[in-house]
Design an enzyme around this catalytic site. Sequence first.
Site, PDB file in Angstrom:
ATOM      1  N   LYS A 196      32.487  -8.567  -7.288  1.00 58.14           N
ATOM      2  CA  LYS A 196      32.675  -7.591  -6.207  1.00 58.14           C
ATOM      3  C   LYS A 196      31.777  -7.874  -4.997  1.00 58.14           C
ATOM      4  O   LYS A 196      32.156  -7.595  -3.859  1.00 58.14           O
ATOM      5  CB  LYS A 196      32.405  -6.180  -6.723  1.00 58.14           C
ATOM      6  CG  LYS A 196      33.485  -5.737  -7.674  1.00 58.14           C
ATOM      7  CD  LYS A 196      33.291  -4.336  -8.124  1.00 58.14           C
ATOM      8  CE  LYS A 196      34.214  -4.098  -9.300  1.00 58.14           C
ATOM      9  NZ  LYS A 196      34.180  -2.751  -9.798  1.00 58.14           N
ATOM     10  N   ASN A 216      36.222  -3.829  -4.113  1.00 63.68           N
ATOM     11  CA  ASN A 216      37.090  -3.943  -5.301  1.00 63.68           C
ATOM     12  C   ASN A 216      38.566  -4.058  -4.934  1.00 63.68           C
ATOM     13  O   ASN A 216      39.399  -4.255  -5.803  1.00 63.68           O
ATOM     14  CB  ASN A 216      36.880  -2.760  -6.262  1.00 63.68           C
ATOM     15  CG  ASN A 216      37.648  -1.523  -5.816  1.00 63.68           C
ATOM     16  OD1 ASN A 216      37.774  -1.259  -4.623  1.00 63.68           O
ATOM     17  ND2 ASN A 216      38.168  -0.767  -6.761  1.00 63.68           N
ATOM     18  N   ASP A 265      36.324   2.383  -6.038  1.00 66.33           N
ATOM     19  CA  ASP A 265      35.746   2.738  -7.347  1.00 66.33           C
ATOM     20  C   ASP A 265      35.099   4.119  -7.363  1.00 66.33           C
ATOM     21  O   ASP A 265      35.286   4.897  -8.292  1.00 66.33           O
ATOM     22  CB  ASP A 265      34.668   1.726  -7.752  1.00 66.33           C
ATOM     23  CG  ASP A 265      35.269   0.426  -8.247  1.00 66.33           C
ATOM     24  OD1 ASP A 265      36.396   0.459  -8.758  1.00 66.33           O
ATOM     25  OD2 ASP A 265      34.596  -0.610  -8.123  1.00 66.33           O
ATOM     26  N   GLY A 320      36.063   5.126 -19.035  1.00 66.11           N
ATOM     27  CA  GLY A 320      36.387   4.773 -17.654  1.00 66.11           C
ATOM     28  C   GLY A 320      37.860   4.882 -17.287  1.00 66.11           C
ATOM     29  O   GLY A 320      38.238   4.493 -16.179  1.00 66.11           O
TER      30      GLY A 320
HETATM   31  P1  NDP Z   1      27.950  -6.159 -12.067  1.00 63.34           P
HETATM   32  O1  NDP Z   1      28.103  -7.510 -12.678  1.00 63.34           O
HETATM   33  O2  NDP Z   1      27.868  -5.998 -10.612  1.00 63.34           O
HETATM   34  O3  NDP Z   1      26.624  -5.471 -12.696  1.00 63.34           O
HETATM   35  C1  NDP Z   1      26.382  -5.518 -14.059  1.00 63.34           C
HETATM   36  C2  NDP Z   1      25.231  -4.590 -14.406  1.00 63.34           C
HETATM   37  O4  NDP Z   1      25.171  -4.541 -15.841  1.00 63.34           O
HETATM   38  C3  NDP Z   1      23.860  -5.050 -13.920  1.00 63.34           C
HETATM   39  O5  NDP Z   1      23.064  -3.930 -13.630  1.00 63.34           O
HETATM   40  C4  NDP Z   1      23.312  -5.782 -15.158  1.00 63.34           C
HETATM   41  O6  NDP Z   1      21.897  -5.772 -15.232  1.00 63.34           O
HETATM   42  C5  NDP Z   1      23.859  -4.913 -16.260  1.00 63.34           C
HETATM   43  N1  NDP Z   1      24.013  -5.597 -17.541  1.00 63.34           N
HETATM   44  C6  NDP Z   1      24.837  -6.618 -17.858  1.00 63.34           C
HETATM   45  N2  NDP Z   1      24.720  -6.945 -19.163  1.00 63.34           N
HETATM   46  C7  NDP Z   1      23.795  -6.097 -19.678  1.00 63.34           C
HETATM   47  C8  NDP Z   1      23.232  -5.923 -20.975  1.00 63.34           C
HETATM   48  N3  NDP Z   1      23.598  -6.687 -22.009  1.00 63.34           N
HETATM   49  N4  NDP Z   1      22.319  -4.948 -21.151  1.00 63.34           N
HETATM   50  C9  NDP Z   1      21.953  -4.148 -20.128  1.00 63.34           C
HETATM   51  N5  NDP Z   1      22.419  -4.263 -18.870  1.00 63.34           N
HETATM   52  C10 NDP Z   1      23.342  -5.228 -18.656  1.00 63.34           C
HETATM   53  O7  NDP Z   1      29.145  -5.272 -12.706  1.00 63.34           O
HETATM   54  P2  NDP Z   1      29.939  -4.039 -12.074  1.00 63.34           P
HETATM   55  O8  NDP Z   1      28.959  -3.091 -11.504  1.00 63.34           O
HETATM   56  O9  NDP Z   1      31.045  -4.516 -11.244  1.00 63.34           O
HETATM   57  O10 NDP Z   1      30.653  -3.389 -13.381  1.00 63.34           O
HETATM   58  C11 NDP Z   1      29.911  -2.718 -14.374  1.00 63.34           C
HETATM   59  C12 NDP Z   1      30.862  -2.140 -15.442  1.00 63.34           C
HETATM   60  O11 NDP Z   1      31.720  -1.161 -14.893  1.00 63.34           O
HETATM   61  C13 NDP Z   1      31.770  -3.184 -16.078  1.00 63.34           C
HETATM   62  O12 NDP Z   1      31.765  -2.991 -17.461  1.00 63.34           O
HETATM   63  C14 NDP Z   1      33.132  -2.894 -15.500  1.00 63.34           C
HETATM   64  O13 NDP Z   1      34.167  -3.244 -16.401  1.00 63.34           O
HETATM   65  C15 NDP Z   1      33.066  -1.401 -15.309  1.00 63.34           C
HETATM   66  N6  NDP Z   1      33.977  -0.894 -14.257  1.00 63.34           N
HETATM   67  C16 NDP Z   1      34.959   0.004 -14.590  1.00 63.34           C
HETATM   68  C17 NDP Z   1      35.787   0.530 -13.617  1.00 63.34           C
HETATM   69  C18 NDP Z   1      36.845   1.502 -13.982  1.00 63.34           C
HETATM   70  O14 NDP Z   1      37.737   1.697 -13.179  1.00 63.34           O
HETATM   71  N7  NDP Z   1      36.786   2.147 -15.110  1.00 63.34           N
HETATM   72  C19 NDP Z   1      35.660   0.122 -12.213  1.00 63.34           C
HETATM   73  C20 NDP Z   1      34.580  -0.779 -11.979  1.00 63.34           C
HETATM   74  C21 NDP Z   1      33.803  -1.295 -12.971  1.00 63.34           C
HETATM   75  P3  NDP Z   1      20.975  -6.906 -14.499  1.00 63.34           P
HETATM   76  O15 NDP Z   1      20.801  -6.467 -13.084  1.00 63.34           O
HETATM   77  O16 NDP Z   1      19.719  -6.896 -15.284  1.00 63.34           O
HETATM   78  O17 NDP Z   1      21.734  -8.204 -14.635  1.00 63.34           O
END
Ligand code: NDP
Length: 264
Positions: A64, A85, A100, A229
Amino acid sequence: MNKLFSIFGDPVSHSRSPLMHNSVFKNLNYDACYTRTRLVDGDKLRETFFALGLSGANVTVPHKEAAFKACDEVRGFAKSVGAVNTLVNENGRLVGYNTDADGFMYAISEFGDIENILIIGAGGTAKALASRFLQDGLKVSVLNRSESSLEYFKKLGCECGVWSDFHVKKYDLVVNATSAGLSDDRLPAPIDLVNSILENSNYAADAIYGKLTPFLKMAKEKKMTYKDGADMLLGQGVLANELFVNFELGKEEIKTQMRKSFLL
Ligand code: NDP
């Protein structure tokens, strides 16, 4: 076929977006088709979009922020969050939006009075949600695995912390906005911390849909009211579809047809 749309992400095989948008196109006789594209390198988003001849696209994890950078113009709420998005091809120009957060507001409106929210995660979704919540005057705290992503939220005035230094307070709502639990069985933070957070929260929500994540499983075990979600997905999808069809179809009709695809 008149228009082609796609979702970009990695992973992308789990995405319900093709079903949702195709349900609208098919049932409302709109001459278009929606597919999915696994994209590993976010820097290739723009060239892939145009090479596929797309009229528009959605973008999911982890692209994104790359989508924001790929745009010729970014409109509305996406500008303040730096994450896109939804992409629309406007006469060869790539225009970006973020639907979103409004989708999420729609989902939590059923919870009733919410004033104090903890967001776990600091990626694109967390940024969009935090900015949107603050716009409505809500109090927002953020917990993330790594410190480096928290700068954005500190500037917004959110209380921020990482796993090792986080002080749990009382929250009306806690949201898992990480990708932990999406394609693995991880919790968004160490189990004791998640446990303490849930003990101090009224409602729980997860941005992940289509499965009971370990986070929501814990909320369920504590007999909390929770949401996955799916409603957020529906909300963002309706708003994206309106942009794809240039508002030629009615919002309620789009929502009805899109909701049907959830039963498939
Ligand atoms: P990003 O890749 O931008 O961010 C991911 C975040 O998750 C970061 O804060 C990262 O931490 C953290 N993270 C990843 N793996 C782990 C882990 N194992 N333990 C703890 N923290 C973790 O993702 P998005 O913000 O785009 O999406 C996040 C979630 O939201 C996804 O699962 C996506 O599928 C869902 N989503 C659902 C939507 C819906 O319509 N229902 C719409 C948009 C998203 P760090 O900074 O430390 O790397």
